[in-house]
Design a protein around this motif. Structure first.
Motif, PDB file in Angstrom:
ATOM      1  N   LYS A   1     -58.519 -67.694   1.203  1.00 49.81           N
ATOM      2  CA  LYS A   1     -58.841 -67.520   2.624  1.00 49.81           C
ATOM      3  C   LYS A   1     -57.682 -67.962   3.515  1.00 49.81           C
ATOM      4  N   TYR A   2     -57.006 -69.023   3.116  1.00 45.16           N
ATOM      5  CA  TYR A   2     -55.948 -69.589   3.956  1.00 45.16           C
ATOM      6  C   TYR A   2     -54.544 -69.191   3.514  1.00 45.16           C
ATOM      7  N   LYS A   3     -54.428 -68.359   2.483  1.00 45.25           N
ATOM      8  CA  LYS A   3     -53.113 -67.970   1.971  1.00 45.25           C
ATOM      9  C   LYS A   3     -52.265 -67.330   3.074  1.00 45.25           C
TER      10      LYS A   3
ATOM     11  N   LYS B   1     -51.204 -68.660   5.789  1.00 42.47           N
ATOM     12  CA  LYS B   1     -51.402 -69.220   7.132  1.00 42.47           C
ATOM     13  C   LYS B   1     -50.631 -70.533   7.238  1.00 42.47           C
TER      14      LYS B   1
ATOM     15  N   ASP C   1     -50.617 -72.902   9.330  1.00 45.91           N
ATOM     16  CA  ASP C   1     -51.341 -74.103   9.758  1.00 45.91           C
ATOM     17  C   ASP C   1     -52.550 -74.414   8.873  1.00 45.91           C
ATOM     18  N   ALA C   2     -52.595 -73.835   7.683  1.00 48.19           N
ATOM     19  CA  ALA C   2     -53.758 -73.983   6.804  1.00 48.19           C
ATOM     20  C   ALA C   2     -54.060 -75.446   6.495  1.00 48.19           C
TER      21      ALA C   2
ATOM     22  N   THR D   1     -55.257 -77.340   9.590  1.00 51.85           N
ATOM     23  CA  THR D   1     -56.573 -76.860  10.011  1.00 51.85           C
ATOM     24  C   THR D   1     -57.679 -77.399   9.112  1.00 51.85           C
TER      25      THR D   1
END
Length: 86
Positions: free
Chosen positions: A45-47, A49, A51-52, A55
């Motif tokens: 889901k955060y790949k 990104k 700021d993963a 966040t």
């Protein structure tokens, strides 16, 4: 190379043990959805990104969409980095 690989394996094992001892494994599993998404699904889901990490850590600490975590800030960051590396 084998020493580096051994260090990575040890770090992954330590992170998995931390996830279990912190109660994360009650609702999450590496590859299988339980009460919560699998760690691999979270990573996907955060790949990509930038700021993963920030966040997820902020959401966990604020109990935003997730029960409040009881881990230290350092342990929370360690766990999030481990999950995002999947």
């Amino acid at each position: 190379n084998s020493l580096l690989r051994l260090r990575c394996i040890n770090a992954a094992s330590a992170s998995e043990a931390l996830a279990k001892s912190s109660g994360c494994a009650t609702c999450h599993d590496v590859a299988t959805k339980k009460m919560g998404p699998s760690y691999k699904d979270i990573a996907a889901k955060y790949k990509g990104k930038a700021d993963a990490e920030k966040t997820i850590v902020a959401n966990l600490k604020a109990a935003k969409g997730h029960p409040a975590v009881k881990t230290s800030d350092a342990d929370t960051v360690t766990l999030v980095k481990w999950i995002l590396a999947m």
